[in-house]
Motif scaffolding. Structure first.
Motif, PDB file in Angstrom:
ATOM      1  N   LEU A  28       0.836  -1.206   0.000  1.00  0.00           N
ATOM      2  CA  LEU A  28       0.000   0.000   0.000  1.00  0.00           C
ATOM      3  C   LEU A  28       0.866   1.250   0.000  1.00  0.00           C
ATOM      4  CD1 LEU A  28      -2.726  -1.166   2.510  1.00  0.00           C
ATOM      5  CD2 LEU A  28      -3.070  -0.709   0.064  1.00  0.00           C
ATOM      6  N   GLU A  29       1.891   1.257   0.840  1.00  0.00           N
ATOM      7  CA  GLU A  29       2.786   2.409   0.901  1.00  0.00           C
ATOM      8  C   GLU A  29       3.528   2.594  -0.416  1.00  0.00           C
ATOM      9  OE1 GLU A  29       5.132   2.138   4.472  1.00  0.00           O
ATOM     10  OE2 GLU A  29       3.337   2.176   5.731  1.00  0.00           O
ATOM     11  N   GLU A  30       3.931   1.486  -1.030  1.00  0.00           N
ATOM     12  CA  GLU A  30       4.609   1.567  -2.323  1.00  0.00           C
ATOM     13  C   GLU A  30       3.684   2.157  -3.384  1.00  0.00           C
ATOM     14  OE1 GLU A  30       6.914  -1.349  -5.491  1.00  0.00           O
ATOM     15  OE2 GLU A  30       6.763  -1.967  -3.384  1.00  0.00           O
ATOM     16  N   LEU A  31       2.397   1.879  -3.277  1.00  0.00           N
ATOM     17  CA  LEU A  31       1.408   2.424  -4.221  1.00  0.00           C
ATOM     18  C   LEU A  31       1.032   3.880  -3.902  1.00  0.00           C
ATOM     19  CD1 LEU A  31      -0.910  -0.699  -4.472  1.00  0.00           C
ATOM     20  CD2 LEU A  31       0.414   0.299  -6.366  1.00  0.00           C
ATOM     21  N   GLY A  32       1.514   4.395  -2.769  1.00  0.00           N
ATOM     22  CA  GLY A  32       1.247   5.780  -2.413  1.00  0.00           C
ATOM     23  C   GLY A  32       0.089   5.975  -1.454  1.00  0.00           C
ATOM     24  N   TYR A  33      -0.419   4.905  -0.859  1.00  0.00           N
ATOM     25  CA  TYR A  33      -1.509   4.996   0.113  1.00  0.00           C
ATOM     26  C   TYR A  33      -0.939   4.973   1.519  1.00  0.00           C
ATOM     27  CZ  TYR A  33      -4.480   3.935  -3.862  1.00  0.00           C
ATOM     28  OH  TYR A  33      -5.099   3.982  -5.071  1.00  0.00           O
ATOM     29  N   THR A  34      -1.673   5.550   2.454  1.00  0.00           N
ATOM     30  CA  THR A  34      -1.297   5.445   3.857  1.00  0.00           C
ATOM     31  C   THR A  34      -2.207   4.392   4.505  1.00  0.00           C
ATOM     32  OG1 THR A  34      -2.819   7.199   4.510  1.00  0.00           O
ATOM     33  CG2 THR A  34      -0.555   7.844   4.037  1.00  0.00           C
ATOM     34  N   VAL A  35      -1.692   3.734   5.519  1.00  0.00           N
ATOM     35  CA  VAL A  35      -2.494   2.774   6.270  1.00  0.00           C
ATOM     36  C   VAL A  35      -3.093   3.536   7.451  1.00  0.00           C
ATOM     37  CG1 VAL A  35      -2.492   0.631   7.580  1.00  0.00           C
ATOM     38  CG2 VAL A  35      -1.067   0.843   5.527  1.00  0.00           C
ATOM     39  N   ALA A  36      -4.404   3.739   7.413  1.00  0.00           N
ATOM     40  CA  ALA A  36      -5.093   4.492   8.464  1.00  0.00           C
ATOM     41  C   ALA A  36      -5.165   3.684   9.753  1.00  0.00           C
ATOM     42  CB  ALA A  36      -6.498   4.869   8.006  1.00  0.00           C
ATOM     43  N   ALA A  37      -5.376   2.381   9.622  1.00  0.00           N
ATOM     44  CA  ALA A  37      -5.472   1.491  10.782  1.00  0.00           C
ATOM     45  C   ALA A  37      -5.331   0.054  10.302  1.00  0.00           C
ATOM     46  CB  ALA A  37      -6.807   1.682  11.491  1.00  0.00           C
ATOM     47  N   GLU A  38      -4.882  -0.801  11.225  1.00  0.00           N
ATOM     48  CA  GLU A  38      -4.746  -2.232  10.953  1.00  0.00           C
ATOM     49  C   GLU A  38      -5.393  -3.006  12.086  1.00  0.00           C
ATOM     50  OE1 GLU A  38      -0.732  -3.583  10.332  1.00  0.00           O
ATOM     51  OE2 GLU A  38      -0.126  -1.640   9.540  1.00  0.00           O
ATOM     52  N   ALA A  39      -5.994  -4.144  11.749  1.00  0.00           N
ATOM     53  CA  ALA A  39      -6.577  -5.016  12.766  1.00  0.00           C
ATOM     54  C   ALA A  39      -6.293  -6.469  12.397  1.00  0.00           C
ATOM     55  CB  ALA A  39      -8.079  -4.781  12.880  1.00  0.00           C
ATOM     56  N   GLY A  40      -6.115  -7.286  13.440  1.00  0.00           N
ATOM     57  CA  GLY A  40      -5.856  -8.701  13.243  1.00  0.00           C
ATOM     58  C   GLY A  40      -6.913  -9.597  13.847  1.00  0.00           C
ATOM     59  N   GLU A  41      -7.953  -8.983  14.429  1.00  0.00           N
ATOM     60  CA  GLU A  41      -9.057  -9.780  14.963  1.00  0.00           C
ATOM     61  C   GLU A  41     -10.363  -8.980  14.866  1.00  0.00           C
ATOM     62  OE1 GLU A  41     -10.742  -9.404  18.112  1.00  0.00           O
ATOM     63  OE2 GLU A  41      -9.639  -7.633  18.680  1.00  0.00           O
ATOM     64  N   ILE A  42     -11.487  -9.693  14.892  1.00  0.00           N
ATOM     65  CA  ILE A  42     -12.798  -9.101  14.596  1.00  0.00           C
ATOM     66  C   ILE A  42     -13.181  -7.983  15.570  1.00  0.00           C
ATOM     67  CG2 ILE A  42     -15.293  -9.571  14.489  1.00  0.00           C
ATOM     68  CD1 ILE A  42     -13.925 -10.613  12.022  1.00  0.00           C
ATOM     69  N   GLY A  43     -12.987  -8.179  16.869  1.00  0.00           N
ATOM     70  CA  GLY A  43     -13.365  -7.156  17.845  1.00  0.00           C
ATOM     71  C   GLY A  43     -12.636  -5.841  17.611  1.00  0.00           C
ATOM     72  N   GLU A  44     -11.329  -5.943  17.399  1.00  0.00           N
ATOM     73  CA  GLU A  44     -10.519  -4.757  17.120  1.00  0.00           C
ATOM     74  C   GLU A  44     -10.952  -4.129  15.795  1.00  0.00           C
ATOM     75  OE1 GLU A  44      -5.750  -3.754  16.740  1.00  0.00           O
ATOM     76  OE2 GLU A  44      -6.440  -5.788  16.332  1.00  0.00           O
ATOM     77  N   ALA A  45     -11.231  -4.960  14.804  1.00  0.00           N
ATOM     78  CA  ALA A  45     -11.667  -4.456  13.493  1.00  0.00           C
ATOM     79  C   ALA A  45     -12.998  -3.719  13.603  1.00  0.00           C
ATOM     80  CB  ALA A  45     -11.769  -5.605  12.491  1.00  0.00           C
ATOM     81  N   MET A  46     -13.912  -4.238  14.420  1.00  0.00           N
ATOM     82  CA  MET A  46     -15.205  -3.567  14.616  1.00  0.00           C
ATOM     83  C   MET A  46     -14.994  -2.184  15.223  1.00  0.00           C
ATOM     84  SD  MET A  46     -17.861  -5.370  13.641  1.00  0.00           S
ATOM     85  CE  MET A  46     -19.189  -4.667  14.614  1.00  0.00           C
TER      86      MET A  46
END
Length: 131
Positions: A28-46
């Motif tokens: 994503l960074e190579e494509l010029g996007y920023t990562v706003a947030a990352e999650a590795g499990e459903i509760g955190e993603a919600m």
């Protein structure tokens, strides 16, 4: 000296496999996007889906054995575009989201870039034009 290229947009990334999540974040960074947030499990993603600003989301379909549908529901409710990432093909997508774009894992940088651009174009307001 050149100024850094402005970001093309921000991405919310949900992926339970840490190494894959790191690889996609780098892509994503190579494509010029920023990562706003990352999650590795459903509760955190919600929680993050409800509270984080992002332009587009990339959602792993199966997060630690749980289907991503509740997170997709929140994102759809916020009128944000999203793309599924799956190793199971389109048959692995939640039934109610089979019409949504999906990336087949593993995917290449170019494929990821095209999928994001298409998702963002599809989210543009009707009648808008790009300058």
């Amino acid at each position: 000296m050149t100024a850094p290229r402005p970001p093309r947009g921000s991405v919310f990334l949900v992926e339970d496999e840490v190494m894959i999540r790191m690889m996609v974040a780098d892509m994503l960074e190579e494509l010029g996007y920023t990562v706003a947030a990352e999650a590795g499990e459903i509760g955190e993603a919600m929680r993050l889906a409800e509270s984080t600003y992002f332009d587009v989301a990339i959602l792993d379909v199966n997060v630690n054995g749980k289907v991503i549908s509740p997170v997709a529901d929140v994102i759809r409710g916020r009128n944000r575009p999203f793309i599924f990432a799956t190793g199971y093909g389109s048959s692995g997508l939640p039934e109610e989201y089979r019409d949504r774009p999906a990336l087949q894992k593993p995917f290449q940088l170019e494929t990821l870039g095209k999928a994001i651009e298409q998702a963002l174009r599809g989210a543009a307001p009707q009648g808008s034009t790009s300058a």
